[in-house]
Design a protein around this motif. Structure first.
Motif, mmCIF file in Angstrom:
data_model
loop_
_atom_site.group_PDB
_atom_site.id
_atom_site.type_symbol
_atom_site.label_atom_id
_atom_site.label_comp_id
_atom_site.label_asym_id
_atom_site.label_seq_id
_atom_site.Cartn_x
_atom_site.Cartn_y
_atom_site.Cartn_z
ATOM 1 N N GLN A 1 1.110 -1.384 0.245
ATOM 2 C CA GLN A 1 -0.168 0.028 0.183
ATOM 3 C C GLN A 1 0.821 1.635 0.098
ATOM 4 N N ILE A 2 2.420 1.569 0.614
ATOM 5 C CA ILE A 2 2.685 2.705 0.813
ATOM 6 C C ILE A 2 3.344 2.097 -0.278
ATOM 7 N N SER A 3 3.758 1.482 -1.185
ATOM 8 C CA SER A 3 4.572 1.819 -3.054
ATOM 9 C C SER A 3 3.740 2.478 -3.412
ATOM 10 N N ARG A 4 2.040 2.071 -3.325
ATOM 11 C CA ARG A 4 1.254 2.623 -4.209
ATOM 12 C C ARG A 4 1.267 3.588 -3.868
ATOM 13 N N VAL A 5 1.351 4.123 -2.898
ATOM 14 C CA VAL A 5 0.996 5.770 -2.631
ATOM 15 C C VAL A 5 2.269 6.322 -3.046
ATOM 16 N N LEU A 6 4.054 5.463 -2.805
ATOM 17 C CA LEU A 6 4.334 6.732 -3.199
ATOM 18 C C LEU A 6 4.754 6.427 -4.615
#
Length: 112
Positions: free
Chosen positions: A70-75
């Motif tokens: 999820q963090i990777s998608r946001v970044l």
């Protein structure tokens, strides 16, 4: 008259320490005494049954992996990410790694 498939019997003697160690290994394997001893003698692979804590740990690792995705998608979408979320995920990762380290050390100590 019923004939046994295994009609030969072998016995051996163990001291208290050896007997206790064998019983612990049998218990960890989930096999009967006969199944364990036969498997040992015939060089068959004996798997240690995993305890519930191990499955809980795997579940935690999966949750951390989902959070990282999820963090990777946001970044990757260039949306701002909160520092609090990063720190919380870092804390979770450290906790899971610590638990995993304890599980691994506990499993390796039980095989002595």
């Amino acid at each position: 008259m019923v004939t046994r498939k295994r009609n030969h019997r072998m016995t051996c003697r163990l001291n208290d320490d050896e007997y206790e160690r064998v019983l612990i290994k049998i218990s960890k394997s989930g096999l009967s005494k006969q199944e364990y001893i036969l498997s040992s003698l015939l060089n068959k692979k004996i798997n240690e049954k995993l305890d519930l804590d191990f499955y809980k740990l795997i579940n935690e690792i999966n949750h951390v992996g989902n959070n990282l995705n999820q963090i990777s998608r946001v970044l990757n979408s260039k949306n701002p990410i909160l520092e609090k979320e990063i720190l919380e995920n870092q804390r979770m990762i450290n906790e899971v790694l610590t638990n995993l380290n304890h599980q691994i050390k506990g499993a390796s100590n039980g095989n002595n």
